[in-house]
Design a protein around this motif. Sequence first.
Motif, PDB file in Angstrom:
ATOM      1  N   LEU A 113     -35.381  45.501 -85.342  1.00  0.00           N
ATOM      2  CA  LEU A 113     -35.252  46.946 -85.496  1.00  0.00           C
ATOM      3  C   LEU A 113     -36.375  47.464 -86.388  1.00  0.00           C
ATOM      4  O   LEU A 113     -36.673  46.851 -87.427  1.00  0.00           O
ATOM      5  N   PRO A 114     -37.002  48.579 -86.044  1.00  0.00           N
ATOM      6  CA  PRO A 114     -38.186  49.039 -86.792  1.00  0.00           C
ATOM      7  C   PRO A 114     -37.870  49.429 -88.235  1.00  0.00           C
ATOM      8  O   PRO A 114     -38.756  49.389 -89.083  1.00  0.00           O
ATOM      9  N   TRP A 115     -36.644  49.837 -88.524  1.00  0.00           N
ATOM     10  CA  TRP A 115     -36.318  50.286 -89.887  1.00  0.00           C
ATOM     11  C   TRP A 115     -35.793  49.134 -90.773  1.00  0.00           C
ATOM     12  O   TRP A 115     -35.414  49.372 -91.913  1.00  0.00           O
ATOM     13  N   VAL A 116     -35.785  47.904 -90.232  1.00  0.00           N
ATOM     14  CA  VAL A 116     -35.360  46.730 -91.003  1.00  0.00           C
ATOM     15  C   VAL A 116     -36.607  45.921 -91.344  1.00  0.00           C
ATOM     16  O   VAL A 116     -37.396  45.567 -90.469  1.00  0.00           O
ATOM     17  N   SER A 117     -36.793  45.611 -92.629  1.00  0.00           N
ATOM     18  CA  SER A 117     -37.987  44.908 -93.062  1.00  0.00           C
ATOM     19  C   SER A 117     -37.924  43.437 -92.656  1.00  0.00           C
ATOM     20  O   SER A 117     -36.844  42.884 -92.404  1.00  0.00           O
ATOM     21  N   GLU A 118     -39.091  42.789 -92.599  1.00  0.00           N
ATOM     22  CA  GLU A 118     -39.169  41.384 -92.253  1.00  0.00           C
ATOM     23  C   GLU A 118     -38.476  40.503 -93.298  1.00  0.00           C
ATOM     24  O   GLU A 118     -37.995  39.417 -92.988  1.00  0.00           O
TER      25      GLU A 118
ATOM     26  N   GLY B 281     -26.623  45.311 -80.992  1.00  0.00           N
ATOM     27  CA  GLY B 281     -26.192  44.869 -82.310  1.00  0.00           C
ATOM     28  C   GLY B 281     -26.155  43.363 -82.427  1.00  0.00           C
ATOM     29  O   GLY B 281     -26.542  42.790 -83.457  1.00  0.00           O
ATOM     30  N   THR B 282     -25.697  42.694 -81.365  1.00  0.00           N
ATOM     31  CA  THR B 282     -25.654  41.233 -81.374  1.00  0.00           C
ATOM     32  C   THR B 282     -27.050  40.637 -81.477  1.00  0.00           C
ATOM     33  O   THR B 282     -27.308  39.732 -82.284  1.00  0.00           O
ATOM     34  N   LEU B 283     -27.981  41.146 -80.667  1.00  0.00           N
ATOM     35  CA  LEU B 283     -29.345  40.626 -80.682  1.00  0.00           C
ATOM     36  C   LEU B 283     -30.052  40.954 -81.996  1.00  0.00           C
ATOM     37  O   LEU B 283     -30.830  40.141 -82.514  1.00  0.00           O
ATOM     38  N   ALA B 284     -29.765  42.130 -82.556  1.00  0.00           N
ATOM     39  CA  ALA B 284     -30.398  42.505 -83.814  1.00  0.00           C
ATOM     40  C   ALA B 284     -29.864  41.671 -84.968  1.00  0.00           C
ATOM     41  O   ALA B 284     -30.606  41.308 -85.884  1.00  0.00           O
ATOM     42  N   TYR B 285     -28.578  41.354 -84.928  1.00  0.00           N
ATOM     43  CA  TYR B 285     -27.988  40.554 -86.008  1.00  0.00           C
ATOM     44  C   TYR B 285     -28.614  39.172 -86.073  1.00  0.00           C
ATOM     45  O   TYR B 285     -28.833  38.619 -87.155  1.00  0.00           O
TER      46      TYR B 285
END
Length: 222
Positions: A213-218, A203-207
């Motif tokens: 994350l594949p389901w989060v758009s660019e 979660g920290t790295l994704a934030y």
Amino acid sequence: FEEEPSDPKCSDDVGGGDGGSDAPSSSANGQAFLGLGLILVAQLVTAVQIIAEERLMTKQPKGQNLSPVCLVGYEGLWGLLFFAGLAPALTLSPDSNLAVGSIWHEDFLDSAAQVASSPRLAALAGVYMVAILVYNVAANVVTQRLSAVVRAILEACRTLGVWLAGLGLFYLGGSCLIRSYGEAWVVPWSFLELGGFGLLLLGTLAYKGIVKLPWVSEVEYA
């Protein structure tokens, strides 16, 4: 991993139970819930503090934002003034043999005498003050340059370091005394802890967008 140390001399002191009943008493449950409630209140107070610090360092009129070092100084001055009045009250309060007695009683005169009579204790107190100073300044810099949310996430990762240090002390400590400060790997609960810490780290790295994350758009990462 083993649940018990290989050294039989440590089996009664490190990583083992107290040999009593596994059923907790109602008073123990009440104390546990009280402790959890106090922790939640403390986390709320800490959250308000971090948000207020961010506002003082970044959202004041132009030229009036406080620097991280200046803010730490103000907080230290406030703590000094606060305990100047609180210390006599805590010292004169009635003592108690109960564990919760430390909430309302602290003999500051005895504490000062112990520090004055022990050079090692005085040195440790000095190192602790310097460490806390560096920690608070660094935390304020993170809040100022990034955000209060990033600081809160990074501080949550501190628990992972504590857990790893506990495992290291237990399995690499050597003596029974050092290993007694550690924590054994217990199946299945340690795997649950490992999964929780992995999720926290992800979660920290994704934030911060380090891990996409594949389901989060660019567009959302931009």
